[in-house]
Motif scaffolding. Structure first.
Motif, mmCIF file in Angstrom:
data_model
loop_
_atom_site.group_PDB
_atom_site.id
_atom_site.type_symbol
_atom_site.label_atom_id
_atom_site.label_comp_id
_atom_site.label_asym_id
_atom_site.label_seq_id
_atom_site.Cartn_x
_atom_site.Cartn_y
_atom_site.Cartn_z
ATOM 1 N N ARG A 303 5.528 6.554 -24.779
ATOM 2 C CA ARG A 303 4.299 6.091 -25.320
ATOM 3 C C ARG A 303 3.230 5.240 -24.241
ATOM 4 O O ARG A 303 2.135 5.674 -24.271
ATOM 5 C CB ARG A 303 4.473 4.915 -26.332
ATOM 6 C CG ARG A 303 3.311 4.518 -27.062
ATOM 7 C CD ARG A 303 3.542 3.951 -28.637
ATOM 8 N NE ARG A 303 4.173 2.765 -28.299
ATOM 9 C CZ ARG A 303 4.677 2.205 -29.327
ATOM 10 N NH1 ARG A 303 4.803 2.505 -30.515
ATOM 11 N NH2 ARG A 303 5.406 0.954 -29.016
ATOM 12 N N SER A 304 3.868 4.850 -23.319
ATOM 13 C CA SER A 304 3.016 3.972 -22.173
ATOM 14 C C SER A 304 3.934 3.625 -20.949
ATOM 15 O O SER A 304 5.153 3.171 -21.456
ATOM 16 C CB SER A 304 2.251 2.976 -22.678
ATOM 17 O OG SER A 304 2.873 1.965 -22.976
ATOM 18 N N VAL A 305 3.457 3.563 -19.804
ATOM 19 C CA VAL A 305 4.058 3.209 -18.624
ATOM 20 C C VAL A 305 3.256 1.894 -17.972
ATOM 21 O O VAL A 305 2.068 2.305 -17.795
ATOM 22 C CB VAL A 305 4.440 4.193 -17.747
ATOM 23 C CG1 VAL A 305 5.310 3.689 -16.487
ATOM 24 C CG2 VAL A 305 5.076 5.434 -18.411
ATOM 25 N N LEU A 306 3.888 0.879 -17.830
ATOM 26 C CA LEU A 306 3.339 -0.433 -17.031
ATOM 27 C C LEU A 306 3.859 -0.429 -15.872
ATOM 28 O O LEU A 306 5.086 -0.730 -15.721
ATOM 29 C CB LEU A 306 3.125 -1.746 -18.020
ATOM 30 C CG LEU A 306 2.576 -2.838 -17.369
ATOM 31 C CD1 LEU A 306 1.245 -2.631 -17.081
ATOM 32 C CD2 LEU A 306 2.770 -4.059 -18.310
ATOM 33 N N VAL A 307 3.150 -0.676 -14.771
ATOM 34 C CA VAL A 307 3.574 -0.577 -13.267
ATOM 35 C C VAL A 307 3.127 -2.114 -12.912
ATOM 36 O O VAL A 307 2.000 -2.253 -12.586
ATOM 37 C CB VAL A 307 3.492 0.440 -12.432
ATOM 38 C CG1 VAL A 307 4.092 0.379 -11.034
ATOM 39 C CG2 VAL A 307 3.974 1.862 -13.028
ATOM 40 N N GLY A 308 4.052 -2.775 -12.652
ATOM 41 C CA GLY A 308 3.690 -4.173 -11.895
ATOM 42 C C GLY A 308 3.930 -4.331 -10.544
ATOM 43 O O GLY A 308 5.029 -3.756 -10.021
ATOM 44 N N PRO A 376 4.184 -11.136 -1.453
ATOM 45 C CA PRO A 376 3.084 -10.513 -1.608
ATOM 46 C C PRO A 376 2.452 -9.302 -0.774
ATOM 47 O O PRO A 376 1.383 -8.667 -1.115
ATOM 48 C CB PRO A 376 2.016 -11.875 -1.141
ATOM 49 C CG PRO A 376 3.144 -12.588 -0.415
ATOM 50 C CD PRO A 376 4.302 -12.294 -0.974
ATOM 51 N N ASP A 377 3.212 -8.899 0.391
ATOM 52 C CA ASP A 377 2.709 -7.874 1.184
ATOM 53 C C ASP A 377 3.972 -6.976 1.325
ATOM 54 O O ASP A 377 4.100 -6.007 1.834
ATOM 55 C CB ASP A 377 2.783 -8.186 2.669
ATOM 56 C CG ASP A 377 1.510 -9.115 3.037
ATOM 57 O OD1 ASP A 377 0.491 -9.041 2.095
ATOM 58 O OD2 ASP A 377 1.619 -10.031 3.933
ATOM 59 N N GLY A 378 4.846 -7.001 0.003
ATOM 60 C CA GLY A 378 5.791 -6.198 -0.170
ATOM 61 C C GLY A 378 5.560 -5.101 -0.910
ATOM 62 O O GLY A 378 4.552 -4.551 -0.887
ATOM 63 N N ARG A 379 6.830 -4.158 -0.955
ATOM 64 C CA ARG A 379 6.656 -2.817 -1.564
ATOM 65 C C ARG A 379 7.366 -2.733 -2.967
ATOM 66 O O ARG A 379 7.810 -1.584 -3.266
ATOM 67 C CB ARG A 379 6.987 -1.828 -0.790
ATOM 68 C CG ARG A 379 6.062 -1.769 0.581
ATOM 69 C CD ARG A 379 4.819 -1.301 0.250
ATOM 70 N NE ARG A 379 3.993 -0.772 1.359
ATOM 71 C CZ ARG A 379 3.087 -1.821 1.730
ATOM 72 N NH1 ARG A 379 2.748 -2.781 1.150
ATOM 73 N NH2 ARG A 379 2.246 -1.604 2.859
ATOM 74 N N GLY A 380 7.761 -3.850 -3.630
ATOM 75 C CA GLY A 380 8.425 -3.744 -4.980
ATOM 76 C C GLY A 380 7.629 -3.593 -6.182
ATOM 77 O O GLY A 380 6.472 -3.406 -6.075
ATOM 78 N N ALA A 381 8.127 -3.135 -7.134
ATOM 79 C CA ALA A 381 7.659 -2.768 -8.298
ATOM 80 C C ALA A 381 8.845 -3.067 -9.612
ATOM 81 O O ALA A 381 9.670 -3.236 -9.300
ATOM 82 C CB ALA A 381 7.222 -1.360 -8.309
ATOM 83 N N VAL A 382 7.734 -3.230 -10.542
ATOM 84 C CA VAL A 382 8.441 -3.575 -11.815
ATOM 85 C C VAL A 382 7.931 -2.317 -12.978
ATOM 86 O O VAL A 382 6.764 -2.382 -13.181
ATOM 87 C CB VAL A 382 8.322 -5.145 -12.508
ATOM 88 C CG1 VAL A 382 8.788 -5.145 -13.998
ATOM 89 C CG2 VAL A 382 8.708 -6.054 -11.685
ATOM 90 N N VAL A 383 8.744 -1.609 -13.356
ATOM 91 C CA VAL A 383 8.284 -0.731 -14.406
ATOM 92 C C VAL A 383 8.715 -1.002 -15.451
ATOM 93 O O VAL A 383 9.975 -1.093 -16.111
ATOM 94 C CB VAL A 383 8.816 0.851 -14.056
ATOM 95 C CG1 VAL A 383 8.260 1.931 -15.047
ATOM 96 C CG2 VAL A 383 8.213 1.159 -12.513
ATOM 97 N N THR A 384 7.711 -1.042 -16.635
ATOM 98 C CA THR A 384 8.159 -1.121 -18.168
ATOM 99 C C THR A 384 7.646 0.072 -18.858
ATOM 100 O O THR A 384 6.437 0.590 -18.816
ATOM 101 C CB THR A 384 7.217 -2.455 -18.822
ATOM 102 O OG1 THR A 384 7.660 -3.490 -17.928
ATOM 103 C CG2 THR A 384 7.890 -2.659 -20.221
ATOM 104 N N ILE A 385 8.571 0.666 -19.485
ATOM 105 C CA ILE A 385 8.112 1.968 -20.420
ATOM 106 C C ILE A 385 8.386 1.592 -21.698
ATOM 107 O O ILE A 385 9.337 1.292 -22.302
ATOM 108 C CB ILE A 385 9.230 3.161 -20.092
ATOM 109 C CG1 ILE A 385 8.977 3.369 -18.510
ATOM 110 C CG2 ILE A 385 9.021 4.231 -20.762
ATOM 111 C CD1 ILE A 385 10.067 4.653 -18.127
ATOM 112 N N ASP A 386 7.423 1.867 -22.551
ATOM 113 C CA ASP A 386 7.273 1.626 -24.000
ATOM 114 C C ASP A 386 7.636 3.140 -24.760
ATOM 115 O O ASP A 386 6.955 4.072 -24.236
ATOM 116 C CB ASP A 386 5.995 1.193 -24.574
ATOM 117 C CG ASP A 386 5.794 -0.314 -24.320
ATOM 118 O OD1 ASP A 386 6.584 -1.227 -24.292
ATOM 119 O OD2 ASP A 386 4.646 -0.685 -24.066
#
Length: 455
Positions: A303-308, A376-386
């Motif tokens: 339904r949606s994807v949120l990338v932090g 703050p200068d990194g390359r990480g991500a948090v992915v949330t999928i609804d």
């Protein structure tokens, strides 16, 4: 490290550079240098078939020049300076080449500048390894002394990779055998020949972005050769009034230039890529595909994807017109295709797929407070999928595969990368030759492995 009294910052770097040798490098650093050299040569061979690589090779081949170094991925040779231009451009032509924790793509500049001069002067593999490690030491230190990639971009509108031209000049100067004063001249001369306004990132394609790395490689080669010929520059272009640090340096920039010199090596921050995409995209794609695998998610169920992400990384890849540095494009393609292939880009064909169009519109980026705090200068991500059934799943990846803080790749892992990316090519011979690079008498024989007769 012992430093002569009051040589100036440039003199300190020049004296250090002339004293380096592969024998003085710790074993793990030599090994990492070889992995970088292999990956960058292979990236240029790969990129020679992409638009930026083809255009650069076509331009270089059209110029009258001595046949001094291989234009990788072709059957042609050109001058060291022009070959570095073509190979540096091809190396970054399709976002498959390495990156670095300070930002940017030093390998596409440093490796191809050093390799061109090594071929010109018939230097051996050990000398190339030492030169590449040295180039990383200088280029990454200068960027750090100026506050990093994002400060140079946000405050001065400059593409930080231009400072790798200075590192390239030092690497080339070491291969040529410049004495310290001429090495200092090479650093100064490189600053005259390299620059880059960040407006280049707004181009529609990936030509200028790649061409910059070629320009910086060529500038490093030319600066070292000019210094050898006797052309002069100010003795301390880094520390002098109106010099590099006066223009762009941070308060403790002078200390950053020499801190840990000879014991803390810039190559330790090298990041390797296993996707053809801008590096801030990698963690998001990895996290999303782990969620897909763990929960059996299909595109229709999303339904949606949120990338932090950290704010700096998000600004690099949010809604870009270049597909392979646009997170929405690349993540949408990965979700539709079940991953991203090293062999072929999904664009532009996938843009006519209604499933892709729907998914792409449902991908949103935002600054993640935790990642902004932690890296703050990194390359990480948090992915949330609804999901359509009302459930929500999420995954955080701090450092994508190949990141220096996650662990350097092994020879078999790099071999698998290039077997997938360049099927039908004898990549196994590349691996064995690179692993034994210290034993090689002439880098030219290594470069010939990356020629291509059909161009």
């Amino acid at each position: 490290m012992q430093v002569a009294q009051n040589p100036g910052l440039t003199g300190t770097l020049a004296e250090y550079a002339t004293s380096t040798s592969v024998d003085a490098l710790p074993g793990p650093i030599r090994e990492l240098g070889k992995l970088i050299i292999l990956d960058e040569f292979a990236s240029a061979r790969f990129g020679a078939g992409r638009p930026a690589g083809r255009l650069a090779a076509r331009f270089v081949v059209s110029q009258a020049a001595r046949a001094e170094a291989r234009v990788l991925g072709t059957r042609y040779r050109s001058s060291a300076e022009l070959s570095a231009l073509a190979n540096g451009t091809a190396g970054h032509a399709d976002e498959i080449d390495g990156a670095h924790v300070v930002g940017g793509h030093p390998g596409a500049t440093l490796v191809h500048a050093a390799a061109a001069v090594a071929q010109l002067r018939h230097r051996g593999g050990a000398e190339l390894i030492n030169a590449v490690v040295l180039g990383y030491d200088v280029g990454t230190r200068l960027i750090d002394a100026c506050g990093g990639t994002f400060r140079l971009k946000d405050e001065f509108h400059l593409h930080a990779d231009f400072l790798h031209a200075v590192g390239a000049a030092v690497a080339c100067g070491r291969l040529i055998g410049l004495e310290p004063r001429r090495m200092a001249n090479a650093l100064a001369l490189a600053t005259f020949r390299a620059n880059g306004l960040c407006a280049l990132f707004r181009e529609d394609n990936h030509v200028s972005k790649a061409f910059c790395n070629g320009q910086y490689a060529s500038a490093g080669v030319g600066a070292a050769l000019m210094a050898e010929a006797g052309l002069e520059g100010v003795a301390d272009v880094i520390g002098e009034r109106h010099g590099l640090l006066d223009a762009w340096g941070v308060e403790d920039g002078r200390e950053r230039v020499v801190r840990g010199l000879g014991t803390e090596f810039g190559v330790n921050g090298a990041n390797f890529k296993f996707l053809r995409a801008g590096y801030p995209i990698h963690a998001a794609v990895e996290a999303a595909m782990e969620l897909v695998a763990a929960h059996g998610i299909t595109p229709d169920a999303i339904r949606s994807v949120l990338v932090g992400m950290p704010g700096n990384a998000m600004r690099v890849v949010d809604g870009r017109t270049m597909h392979n540095i646009c997170l929405q494009d690349m993540l949408g393609a990965a979700l539709v295709r079940g991953g991203l292939s090293l062999t072929a880009s999904p664009f532009p064909e996938i843009q006519t797929d209604p499933v892709f169009t729907r998914l792409r519109e449902r991908i949103t980026l935002r600054v993640d407070p935790g990642l902004e705090r932690d890296q703050p200068d990194g390359r990480g991500a948090v992915v949330t999928i609804d999901l359509a059934d009302g459930t929500t799943v999420d995954r955080r990846v701090d450092h994508p595969r190949g990141h220096s803080l996650r662990g350097r790749p092994t020879w078999p892992e790099l071999g698998a990368k290039w077997r997938e990316a360049l099927s039908g090519v004898d990549t196994d011979s590349w691996i064995s030759a690179a692993a034994a690079l210290e034993q090689l008498d002439d880098v030219g024989t290594f470069a010939e492995r990356f020629a291509e007769s059909r161009h």
